[in-house]
Design an enzyme around this catalytic site. Structure first.
Site, PDB file in Angstrom:
ATOM      1  N   GLU A 160      -1.103  32.923 -14.325  1.00  0.00           N
ATOM      2  CA  GLU A 160       0.198  33.515 -14.028  1.00  0.00           C
ATOM      3  C   GLU A 160       0.325  34.752 -14.908  1.00  0.00           C
ATOM      4  O   GLU A 160       0.111  34.672 -16.121  1.00  0.00           O
ATOM      5  CB  GLU A 160       1.279  32.486 -14.371  1.00  0.00           C
ATOM      6  CG  GLU A 160       2.629  32.761 -13.787  1.00  0.00           C
ATOM      7  CD  GLU A 160       3.646  31.713 -14.211  1.00  0.00           C
ATOM      8  OE1 GLU A 160       4.733  32.128 -14.647  1.00  0.00           O
ATOM      9  OE2 GLU A 160       3.364  30.502 -14.159  1.00  0.00           O
ATOM     10  N   ASP A 205      13.102  33.567 -19.829  1.00  0.00           N
ATOM     11  CA  ASP A 205      12.069  33.559 -20.871  1.00  0.00           C
ATOM     12  C   ASP A 205      12.636  33.280 -22.263  1.00  0.00           C
ATOM     13  O   ASP A 205      13.664  33.824 -22.649  1.00  0.00           O
ATOM     14  CB  ASP A 205      11.317  34.900 -20.899  1.00  0.00           C
ATOM     15  CG  ASP A 205      10.512  35.116 -19.628  1.00  0.00           C
ATOM     16  OD1 ASP A 205      10.061  34.112 -19.063  1.00  0.00           O
ATOM     17  OD2 ASP A 205      10.361  36.270 -19.196  1.00  0.00           O
TER      18      ASP A 205
END
Length: 257
Positions: free
Chosen positions: A50, A61
């Site tokens: 990824e 995140d």
């Protein structure tokens, strides 16, 4: 008519072992190094890689990946540069999944993004802040470029939405194991198995578990329930401190078997 299994679906389908998906940030610590690290990871035995496209407001995140994105942006990394990183790594033969947010796709132009991502050899795209209910026409443009559209299911997702998400996903379904942001954690939360069972009720696609997965014991806990584990912050932290993430990945892979 049953759709033909995609590259990602085939790569993540379990044959007894848990599969590992490794995450890196394009351009972290710089473009050249991220390509080098990506190529090494591609050859390490992982099922897919990824690649994050850095964005200034990365809602999903945690601090480690946010910092990596900030470093990449400061070094001039953008969507086009990230697609060049993806192309270099995809050339190694491992399926590449792009992880981005909707704003970079919109500013790049969704149709152009889909065409260029496919040209770079990407297999699929994850857009955490694109709800499935609002995913058109972007998702159609991605699909028309033969890219898998990977949507996320969280512990808080209502049962009815799980079905919709599964119907619109291809490649795999991304199960977020925690409510919150990415980041390495000591223990995996309870209730994971119930979440995976709910998703399996609605799809035959592989299930990848992500967010907070960083240790061999996490892999052992997921074996037999999920098809794949996505490891991000632990790998990015290793890169951040100038280390080689391959030994960590090899250790995690051992626990997958």
């Amino acid at each position: 008519m049953v759709a033909e299994a995609t590259r990602l679906e085939n790569a993540l389908k379990v044959s007894g072992d848990l599969k590992l998906v490794a995450y890196i940030m394009a351009g972290h610590p710089n473009k050249k190094k991220s390509i080098e690290v990506g190529k090494k990871l591609a050859a390490s035995g992982i099922a897919a890689i990824e690649i994050g496209i850095p964005f200034s407001d990365p809602l999903a995140d945690g601090p480690v990946i946010q910092r990596a994105g900030q470093v990449a942006l400061e070094h001039g990394m953008n969507v086009s540069g990230a697609l060049e990183v993806a192309a270099a790594i995809a050339g190694e033969g491992v399926p590449v999944v792009l992880m981005t947010y909707i704003n970079p796709i919109l500013s790049h132009d969704p149709r152009r993004f889909a065409a260029e991502a496919a040209q770079a050899g990407a297999a699929g795209v994850i857009v955490p802040d694109l709800p499935v209910e609002e995913s058109e026409p972007v998702a159609s443009w991605l699909r028309s470029a033969s890219l898998d559209t990977i949507f996320m299911v969280a512990p808080t997702t209502a049962d009815g939405r799980v079905e919709t998400i599964c119907e619109h996903s291809s490649g795999f379904v991304y199960c977020v194991t925690v409510t919150g942001i990415t980041g390495a954690r000591k223990e995996l939360p309870v209730g994971m198995k119930e979440l995976f069972a709910l998703v399996r009720k609605h799809t035959n696609l592989p299930i990848a578990a992500g967010f907070g997965i960083s240790r061999p014991e996490h892999m052992k806990a997921l074996r037999g329930t999920a098809d794949a584990a996505v490891v991000g912050s632990a790998i990015v932290h290793e890169i951040d401190r100038g280390g080689d993430p391959v030994p960590l990945v090899k250790e995690l892979l051992k626990a997958c078997r």
